[in-house]
Design a protein around this motif. Structure first.
Motif, PDB file in Angstrom:
ATOM      1  N   VAL A  85       0.838  -1.200   0.000  1.00 46.37           N
ATOM      2  CA  VAL A  85       0.000   0.000   0.000  1.00 46.37           C
ATOM      3  C   VAL A  85       0.871   1.246   0.000  1.00 46.37           C
ATOM      4  O   VAL A  85       0.510   2.275  -0.584  1.00 46.37           O
ATOM      5  N   GLU A  86       2.040   1.161   0.648  1.00 47.30           N
ATOM      6  CA  GLU A  86       2.991   2.274   0.576  1.00 47.30           C
ATOM      7  C   GLU A  86       3.387   2.563  -0.875  1.00 47.30           C
ATOM      8  O   GLU A  86       3.497   3.720  -1.286  1.00 47.30           O
TER       9      GLU A  86
ATOM     10  N   ALA B 197       0.920   7.137  -6.562  1.00 50.81           N
ATOM     11  CA  ALA B 197      -0.039   8.243  -6.657  1.00 50.81           C
ATOM     12  C   ALA B 197       0.654   9.573  -6.385  1.00 50.81           C
ATOM     13  O   ALA B 197       0.367  10.588  -7.032  1.00 50.81           O
ATOM     14  N   MET B 198       1.592   9.587  -5.438  1.00 51.37           N
ATOM     15  CA  MET B 198       2.317  10.813  -5.125  1.00 51.37           C
ATOM     16  C   MET B 198       3.149  11.267  -6.319  1.00 51.37           C
ATOM     17  O   MET B 198       3.326  12.466  -6.539  1.00 51.37           O
ATOM     18  N   GLY B 199       3.652  10.323  -7.113  1.00 53.50           N
ATOM     19  CA  GLY B 199       4.385  10.703  -8.311  1.00 53.50           C
ATOM     20  C   GLY B 199       3.536  11.538  -9.244  1.00 53.50           C
ATOM     21  O   GLY B 199       4.006  12.544  -9.805  1.00 53.50           O
ATOM     22  N   ASP B 200       2.277  11.155  -9.416  1.00 55.74           N
ATOM     23  CA  ASP B 200       1.371  11.951 -10.245  1.00 55.74           C
ATOM     24  C   ASP B 200       1.134  13.329  -9.637  1.00 55.74           C
ATOM     25  O   ASP B 200       1.053  14.340 -10.344  1.00 55.74           O
ATOM     26  N   ILE B 201       1.020  13.371  -8.325  1.00 54.34           N
ATOM     27  CA  ILE B 201       0.781  14.656  -7.647  1.00 54.34           C
ATOM     28  C   ILE B 201       1.956  15.595  -7.862  1.00 54.34           C
ATOM     29  O   ILE B 201       1.781  16.780  -8.179  1.00 54.34           O
ATOM     30  N   HIS B 202       3.152  15.075  -7.709  1.00 55.42           N
ATOM     31  CA  HIS B 202       4.329  15.929  -7.898  1.00 55.42           C
ATOM     32  C   HIS B 202       4.489  16.347  -9.361  1.00 55.42           C
ATOM     33  O   HIS B 202       4.870  17.489  -9.654  1.00 55.42           O
TER      34      HIS B 202
ATOM     35  N   GLY C   4      -4.804  11.236  -7.565  1.00 55.09           N
ATOM     36  CA  GLY C   4      -3.708  10.665  -6.794  1.00 55.09           C
ATOM     37  C   GLY C   4      -3.881  10.877  -5.305  1.00 55.09           C
ATOM     38  O   GLY C   4      -3.644   9.965  -4.493  1.00 55.09           O
ATOM     39  N   PHE C   5      -4.328  12.059  -4.924  1.00 59.92           N
ATOM     40  CA  PHE C   5      -4.510  12.342  -3.504  1.00 59.92           C
ATOM     41  C   PHE C   5      -5.655  11.508  -2.919  1.00 59.92           C
ATOM     42  O   PHE C   5      -5.595  11.089  -1.762  1.00 59.92           O
ATOM     43  N   GLU C   6      -6.674  11.273  -3.711  1.00 60.75           N
ATOM     44  CA  GLU C   6      -7.774  10.413  -3.284  1.00 60.75           C
ATOM     45  C   GLU C   6      -7.257   9.025  -2.937  1.00 60.75           C
ATOM     46  O   GLU C   6      -7.649   8.422  -1.924  1.00 60.75           O
ATOM     47  N   VAL C   7      -6.353   8.502  -3.773  1.00 58.77           N
ATOM     48  CA  VAL C   7      -5.750   7.190  -3.501  1.00 58.77           C
ATOM     49  C   VAL C   7      -4.928   7.233  -2.217  1.00 58.77           C
ATOM     50  O   VAL C   7      -4.948   6.296  -1.412  1.00 58.77           O
ATOM     51  N   MET C   8      -4.210   8.338  -1.994  1.00 56.08           N
ATOM     52  CA  MET C   8      -3.392   8.441  -0.789  1.00 56.08           C
ATOM     53  C   MET C   8      -4.255   8.502   0.471  1.00 56.08           C
ATOM     54  O   MET C   8      -3.930   7.869   1.487  1.00 56.08           O
TER      55      MET C   8
END
Length: 485
Positions: free
Chosen positions: A361-362, A368-373, A410-414
């Motif tokens: 899950v990490e 997902a954080m990669g997409d955010i950045h 992406g943030f939704e997934v996080m």
């Protein structure tokens, strides 16, 4: 639910209309538009009007086709070129509602028949096909020109039942196109998602803090005074309402930034989301067409308000705020999976020697954080020179929206990943449902999360993550009204 336009549309109103809520037009507003159209005709006899008596862009000094129907339809046909992926129906429906609401504020000089046509199109749920590429943040010209051709009956709609308005004259062609309604519709839908996500993250954080026995002084009202942002005080109060009288002995005098920095981080994101909502809601409820007619003083004003700089800025700023929050959200997953930090089994893999538990899950959250950045680089600092150099800037608001949508997903997934891991950690501690040791607010959150599967053995967690995403609206509702079913 039925919305009578014009009104001060909120982002959540647009969300409901996109989902099928009905729309009607105020009779008094319709009459005002009809009267304004007559006034605009009189003003146009006294002043040259861009796009009505002239060409557009580099042709602004060229007299228009004498036949107003030929000029109007040619203007629409020439601007209706779009390309790329098809825009989803919900967003097209939202765009129609946004444009209708704008046009019902006098200023465009448009023929009331187009107002009637938009209302009929929404009522019949008969929508034109629109495609992604064409707008650069100086009005969504291709999308609205294509919509106008569908209103005229020249382009098809996707469902039967719509009665076209017939050919559109030059007094209405450019005014109808002169809007960023498609971008505003998408921004409204994304802002509504973010509004829920901000609240859901507060709930996810509360469970994470309880699971690792974080020191609550870092997200107290007193800590909010040090942060200084008004949003910090608001979210400290929300956390306090959720946590209530639930007490625990902190495991550390000072936690890592993932917990200690929550108030500064959520304040930035909440503030950015609020400002985005304010910009979108203001722009959805005003007459911003170029040129704009002022019937009361017999004047027509040519302006540059169609440069959506405010909107583009807020879209970019919100994407940056998400990027600032994402590393702390990922860090909370990492710490909760770390047995040396929590005293729980590594990766929360109970009963399985060498089990991987929630380790992957990490990785999902990091992906997902990669997409955010990637979405955080601002596009609104760039421009474009078009139309023989006459139109020498672009805000790229549609591109800024695309980036923010990607970051929001992406943030939704996080957030979903944090819910999943925090709930599993709480279950391992023996807190797996509402009980006397939990405040009503925390009990409500744990109750919402009780839909997540309880098994601790290594298994495919894809369904768990997706279910946690589905629970986000319920988490948001629980944070807004803690302890209420």
């Amino acid at each position: 639910m039925t919305y009578t336009l014009p009104t001060g549309l909120t982002v959540h109103d647009v969300e409901r209309i996109a989902g099928g809520a009905a729309v009607t037009v105020s009779e008094s507003a319709r009459a005002a538009i009809e009267e304004h159209h007559r006034s605009a005709d009189l003003i146009s006899q006294q002043h040259p009007v861009y796009g009505r008596s002239t060409g557009v862009g580099a042709n602004r000094l060229t007299a228009a086709e004498v036949d107003p129907v030929a000029h109007g339809m040619n203007l629409l046909r020439s601007h209706a070129v779009d390309a790329g992926p098809v825009v989803e129906r919900a967003r097209v429906r939202a765009m129609l509602a946004v444009r209708l609401n704008q046009l019902l504020h006098p200023g465009s000089g448009i023929d009331v028949s187009l107002v009637d046509g938009l209302a009929r199109m929404l009522a019949a749920d008969s929508l034109p096909e629109l495609r992604r590429f064409g707008g650069i943040g100086t009005a969504d010209l291709p999308a609205l020109a294509g919509t106008a051709l569908a209103l005229a009956g020249e382009r098809p709609v996707d469902r039967a039942g719509f009665e076209p308005v017939g050919p559109i004259r030059s007094d209405s062609a450019l005014p109808f196109m002169s809007s960023s309604a498609l971008t505003l519709a998408g921004a409204a839908l994304t802002a509504a998602r973010l509004d829920d996500l901000v609240q859901a993250q507060v709930g996810a954080f509360a469970l994470s803090a309880l699971a690792i026995r974080a020191n609550p002084s870092a997200f107290s009202g007193e800590a909010a005074l040090a942060v200084a942002s008004p949003a910090a005080a608001q979210h400290a109060a929300r956390l306090s309402a959720v946590i209530g009288d639930t007490a625990w002995t902190p495991a550390r005098i000072q936690d890592p930034f993932a917990y200690r920095g929550f108030l500064p981080a959520i304040s930035v994101l909440a503030g950015a989301t609020e400002r985005l909502c304010e910009a979108v809601e203001a722009l959805m409820s005003r007459a911003g067409e170029n040129p704009r007619f002022f019937a009361e003083d017999g004047n027509v004003v040519h302006h540059g308000a169609f440069l959506e700089m405010w909107l583009a800025h807020e879209l970019d700023a919100t994407a940056i705020a998400l990027a600032q929050n994402a590393p702390l959200a990922l860090a909370r997953l990492r710490f909760t999976n770390d047995d040396s930090f929590t005293g729980l089994p590594r990766f929360l893999a109970a009963g399985t020697a060498g089990g991987s538990g929630t380790m992957i899950v990490e990785y999902v959250a990091a992906s997902a954080m990669g997409d955010i950045h990637a979405a955080a680089a601002p596009i609104s600092v760039h421009g474009a020179v078009l139309s023989c150099g006459v139109e020498e800037d672009a805000t790229f608001a549609p591109t800024a929206l695309d980036k923010l949508e990607r970051a929001t997903t992406g943030f939704e997934v996080m957030v979903a990943s944090e819910v999943l891991v925090a709930v599993r950690a709480l279950r391992l501690r023996g807190t797996d449902g509402p009980s006397g040791v939990l405040s009503p607010g925390l009990a409500q959150l744990v109750g919402v999360a009780s839909r997540l599967p309880a098994g601790m053995a290594d298994r495919d967690l894809r369904g768990d993550v997706e279910l946690a995403r589905e629970l986000i609206p319920a988490f948001a509702a629980a944070v807004r009204n803690p302890g209420r079913d």
